[in-house]
Write a protein that holds these residues in place. Structure first.
Motif, PDB file in Angstrom:
ATOM      1  N   GLU A  78      30.088  31.198  24.850  1.00 56.54           N
ATOM      2  CA  GLU A  78      30.221  31.470  23.420  1.00 56.54           C
ATOM      3  C   GLU A  78      31.677  31.371  22.964  1.00 56.54           C
ATOM      4  N   ARG A  79      32.581  31.937  23.771  1.00 57.62           N
ATOM      5  CA  ARG A  79      33.996  31.935  23.372  1.00 57.62           C
ATOM      6  C   ARG A  79      34.563  30.525  23.300  1.00 57.62           C
ATOM      7  N   GLU A  80      34.196  29.682  24.276  1.00 53.49           N
ATOM      8  CA  GLU A  80      34.717  28.310  24.320  1.00 53.49           C
ATOM      9  C   GLU A  80      33.915  27.358  23.439  1.00 53.49           C
ATOM     10  N   ARG A  81      32.777  27.837  22.929  1.00 52.83           N
ATOM     11  CA  ARG A  81      31.882  27.018  22.079  1.00 52.83           C
ATOM     12  C   ARG A  81      31.411  25.766  22.803  1.00 52.83           C
ATOM     13  N   ARG A  82      31.130  25.918  24.074  1.00 53.65           N
ATOM     14  CA  ARG A  82      30.544  24.853  24.883  1.00 53.65           C
ATOM     15  C   ARG A  82      30.009  25.480  26.165  1.00 53.65           C
ATOM     16  N   VAL A  83      28.972  24.884  26.708  1.00 50.78           N
ATOM     17  CA  VAL A  83      28.422  25.368  27.974  1.00 50.78           C
ATOM     18  C   VAL A  83      29.432  25.072  29.076  1.00 50.78           C
ATOM     19  N   PRO A  84      29.800  26.060  29.892  1.00 45.55           N
ATOM     20  CA  PRO A  84      30.780  25.821  30.954  1.00 45.55           C
ATOM     21  C   PRO A  84      30.345  24.704  31.902  1.00 45.55           C
ATOM     22  N   GLU A  85      31.322  23.985  32.402  1.00 41.68           N
ATOM     23  CA  GLU A  85      31.016  22.832  33.252  1.00 41.68           C
ATOM     24  C   GLU A  85      30.265  23.238  34.516  1.00 41.68           C
ATOM     25  N   ARG A  86      30.555  24.435  35.051  1.00 43.08           N
ATOM     26  CA  ARG A  86      29.839  24.807  36.272  1.00 43.08           C
ATOM     27  C   ARG A  86      28.364  25.082  35.985  1.00 43.08           C
ATOM     28  N   VAL A  87      28.050  25.488  34.754  1.00 43.59           N
ATOM     29  CA  VAL A  87      26.647  25.658  34.379  1.00 43.59           C
ATOM     30  C   VAL A  87      25.970  24.298  34.233  1.00 43.59           C
ATOM     31  N   VAL A  88      26.628  23.375  33.538  1.00 44.76           N
ATOM     32  CA  VAL A  88      26.074  22.028  33.387  1.00 44.76           C
ATOM     33  C   VAL A  88      25.894  21.381  34.753  1.00 44.76           C
ATOM     34  N   SER A  89      26.888  21.527  35.621  1.00 47.57           N
ATOM     35  CA  SER A  89      26.803  20.955  36.965  1.00 47.57           C
ATOM     36  C   SER A  89      25.650  21.566  37.749  1.00 47.57           C
ATOM     37  N   SER A  90      25.456  22.883  37.604  1.00 49.41           N
ATOM     38  CA  SER A  90      24.378  23.549  38.337  1.00 49.41           C
ATOM     39  C   SER A  90      23.008  23.093  37.841  1.00 49.41           C
ATOM     40  N   MET A  91      22.856  22.963  36.534  1.00 48.22           N
ATOM     41  CA  MET A  91      21.583  22.471  35.998  1.00 48.22           C
ATOM     42  C   MET A  91      21.350  21.026  36.431  1.00 48.22           C
ATOM     43  N   THR A  92      22.427  20.243  36.452  1.00 49.42           N
ATOM     44  CA  THR A  92      22.312  18.843  36.859  1.00 49.42           C
ATOM     45  C   THR A  92      21.927  18.731  38.321  1.00 49.42           C
ATOM     46  N   GLU A  93      22.617  19.485  39.177  1.00 50.01           N
ATOM     47  CA  GLU A  93      22.337  19.426  40.613  1.00 50.01           C
ATOM     48  C   GLU A  93      20.924  19.910  40.939  1.00 50.01           C
ATOM     49  N   ALA A  94      20.403  20.805  40.104  1.00 50.80           N
ATOM     50  CA  ALA A  94      19.035  21.284  40.302  1.00 50.80           C
ATOM     51  C   ALA A  94      17.995  20.300  39.768  1.00 50.80           C
ATOM     52  N   GLY A  95      18.452  19.208  39.157  1.00 52.24           N
ATOM     53  CA  GLY A  95      17.532  18.197  38.634  1.00 52.24           C
ATOM     54  C   GLY A  95      16.880  18.583  37.325  1.00 52.24           C
ATOM     55  N   LEU A  96      17.444  19.570  36.620  1.00 52.27           N
ATOM     56  CA  LEU A  96      16.804  20.088  35.412  1.00 52.27           C
ATOM     57  C   LEU A  96      17.164  19.302  34.163  1.00 52.27           C
ATOM     58  N   LEU A  97      18.090  18.352  34.265  1.00 45.18           N
ATOM     59  CA  LEU A  97      18.454  17.518  33.122  1.00 45.18           C
ATOM     60  C   LEU A  97      17.934  16.099  33.286  1.00 45.18           C
ATOM     61  N   ARG A  98      17.025  15.904  34.243  1.00 45.46           N
ATOM     62  CA  ARG A  98      16.373  14.604  34.376  1.00 45.46           C
ATOM     63  C   ARG A  98      14.844  14.739  34.348  1.00 45.46           C
ATOM     64  N   LEU A  99      14.365  15.782  33.665  1.00 47.89           N
ATOM     65  CA  LEU A  99      12.919  15.985  33.575  1.00 47.89           C
ATOM     66  C   LEU A  99      12.233  14.807  32.903  1.00 47.89           C
ATOM     67  N   MET A 100      12.866  14.221  31.886  1.00 45.24           N
ATOM     68  CA  MET A 100      12.264  13.143  31.105  1.00 45.24           C
ATOM     69  C   MET A 100      12.760  11.762  31.518  1.00 45.24           C
ATOM     70  N   THR A 101      13.591  11.699  32.532  1.00 49.80           N
ATOM     71  CA  THR A 101      14.095  10.411  32.995  1.00 49.80           C
ATOM     72  C   THR A 101      13.011   9.697  33.785  1.00 49.80           C
ATOM     73  N   PRO A 102      12.850   8.377  33.598  1.00 52.67           N
ATOM     74  CA  PRO A 102      11.792   7.653  34.322  1.00 52.67           C
ATOM     75  C   PRO A 102      11.945   7.779  35.834  1.00 52.67           C
ATOM     76  N   ARG A 103      10.827   7.901  36.517  1.00 57.84           N
ATOM     77  CA  ARG A 103      10.865   8.029  37.971  1.00 57.84           C
ATOM     78  C   ARG A 103      11.428   6.781  38.641  1.00 57.84           C
ATOM     79  N   ARG A 104      11.191   5.634  38.049  1.00 54.97           N
ATOM     80  CA  ARG A 104      11.697   4.415  38.676  1.00 54.97           C
ATOM     81  C   ARG A 104      13.222   4.386  38.702  1.00 54.97           C
ATOM     82  N   LEU A 105      13.831   5.248  37.875  1.00 47.90           N
ATOM     83  CA  LEU A 105      15.289   5.305  37.816  1.00 47.90           C
ATOM     84  C   LEU A 105      15.823   6.650  38.323  1.00 47.90           C
ATOM     85  N   GLY A 106      15.003   7.333  39.123  1.00 47.79           N
ATOM     86  CA  GLY A 106      15.469   8.545  39.771  1.00 47.79           C
ATOM     87  C   GLY A 106      15.135   9.832  39.065  1.00 47.79           C
ATOM     88  N   GLY A 107      14.383   9.775  37.962  1.00 46.40           N
ATOM     89  CA  GLY A 107      14.036  10.989  37.232  1.00 46.40           C
ATOM     90  C   GLY A 107      12.733  11.595  37.707  1.00 46.40           C
TER      91      GLY A 107
END
Length: 402
Positions: free
Chosen positions: A37-66
């Motif tokens: 909230e203070r920085e007005r952006r999601v911290p990079e370690r949170v974005v990285s953690s969601m990314t590494e958990a595969g939670l930002l590729r739910l809608m990505t095509p499977r043929r391309l790794g989603g």
């Protein structure tokens, strides 16, 4: 460029596993919510953690790794993330919806977006189309601004609407897929809640967009994606219905977090001006807790019906008709309202210290009050849209968000 066939061989986690991963990030998101909230952006370690958990590729095509997941999975993942941080859950919903739209572009665009990075993220905005568009050899040249682009601070691509001129003098509305490093971001998101979403304004200045990164808007809006959606994407839907699912998940998760906090603190908090040992002994506190819990449970049931309806139509290979689409929009607005009312009740039950800046309840209150007033949910338009459909008239005469 990596081989899409090799990428698609990776085993896709099921819904239970993806939701478990989201739940596992709750403490991290909760801990970083103040910085978010203070920085007005999601911290990079949170974005990285969601990314590494595969939670930002739910809608990505499977043929391309989603994962090519269904709507129920998107809803449950967003809800789990929302229990930790509403802003992080919100951008997860938007970026996954943006990836869905990017998957509908010609295959060359998909390869360009994800061929070397299956975790590439695409922000999406459904605001008014840019009008300053010129045709050029192999594409168009675009200049324009789009406000409220949630997730733009963490995206590699941005999908936005443009008005392409035609010989008939009626512009052809299309999505343009633009590299994030080819546009600029104006710092315009200064709001009381959902501060971490970074929903700023994206600006393009005479940006060339090749034809393979253009796709007509109306078929996507209507879910008319036959021959467009990859065969491994098990859903079809009007775009606005899909777009709302991640957003309402963030609101439900935030409301659940507020409920858990108030319940946990009740046994240790006095009831000012009374002889009750603690809040749990007060009938008023009990009634407030029951009312808020019932509203959150109702919101969850409604949200699940929206997601399951989309998935049922997808499995049947049918487009959702306008009346059901209008109902989904109204019910999405109802979910937001119920979450807002529940959290209002919870802060009253907890007491005035809920509004202390050190108390997470006030942040949840502000986030849900702002998020539930998203343009797709507010100003009585969803009720008008559904009412118009129920009497056999076209709800799109009122709003294109159907």
């Amino acid at each position: 460029m990596s081989n899409p066939v090799a990428v698609s061989a990776v085993e896709t986690p099921d819904r239970a596993e993806l939701v478990k991963r989201a739940e596992g990030l709750r403490d991290l998101l909760w801990e970083d919510a103040v910085d978010c909230e203070r920085e007005r952006r999601v911290p990079e370690r949170v974005v990285s953690s969601m990314t590494e958990a595969g939670l930002l590729r739910l809608m990505t095509p499977r043929r391309l790794g989603g994962h090519g997941t269904d709507m129920r999975t998107l809803l449950e993942v967003a809800t789990a993330l929302g229990r930790g941080c509403c802003s992080a859950a919100w951008i997860a919903g938007v970026l996954n919806a943006g990836n869905f739209v990017a998957s509908l572009f010609p295959p060359a665009a998909g390869d360009e977006v994800w061929g070397e990075n299956p975790d590439a993220r695409c922000a999406l905005v459904l605001g008014l189309p840019a009008q300053n568009v010129e045709r050029a050899d192999g594409g168009v040249v675009v200049s324009g601004e789009w406000a409220y682009v949630s997730g733009c601070l963490h995206a590699q691509w941005v999908s936005a609407l443009i008005a392409v001129p035609t010989a008939e003098d009626r512009p052809d509305i299309q999505f343009a897929l633009m590299p994030a490093d080819a546009v600029t971001i104006k710092d315009t998101w200064h709001f009381a809640g959902m501060r971490g979403t970074g929903s700023n304004t994206v600006v393009a200045d005479r940006l060339f967009v090749p034809s393979h990164r253009l796709v007509p808007y109306v078929p996507i809006l209507n879910g008319e994606t036959d021959g467009v959606v990859d065969a491994d994407l098990p859903y079809r839907n009007s775009l606005t219905g899909l777009f709302a699912i991640g957003l309402i998940g963030a609101l439900i998760g935030g409301a659940e977090a507020a409920l858990g906090y108030v319940r946990d603190k009740g046994p240790t908090r006095p009831v000012a001006g009374s002889t009750y040992r603690d809040q749990t002994q007060s009938p008023t506190f009990q009634l407030d807790l029951a009312d808020a819990t019932s509203k959150i449970d109702t919101a969850k049931l409604i949200a699940l019906r929206i997601a399951d309806t989309v998935d049922e139509y997808a499995r049947a290979g049918r487009n959702i008709d306008l009346t059901v689409r209008a109902r989904n929009r109204l019910e999405s607005a109802q979910v937001g309202r119920l979450c807002r009312e529940a959290v209002d009740t919870l802060l009253t039950a907890h007491g005035s210290s809920a509004f202390n800046e050190a108390n997470p309840l006030q942040r949840l209150w502000r986030d849900i009050n702002v998020g539930s007033r998203h343009a797709g949910f507010g100003m009585g338009i969803p009720e008008q849209v559904y009412g118009r459909a129920l009497v056999g008239q076209d709800p799109r005469d009122i709003s294109f968000i159907v």
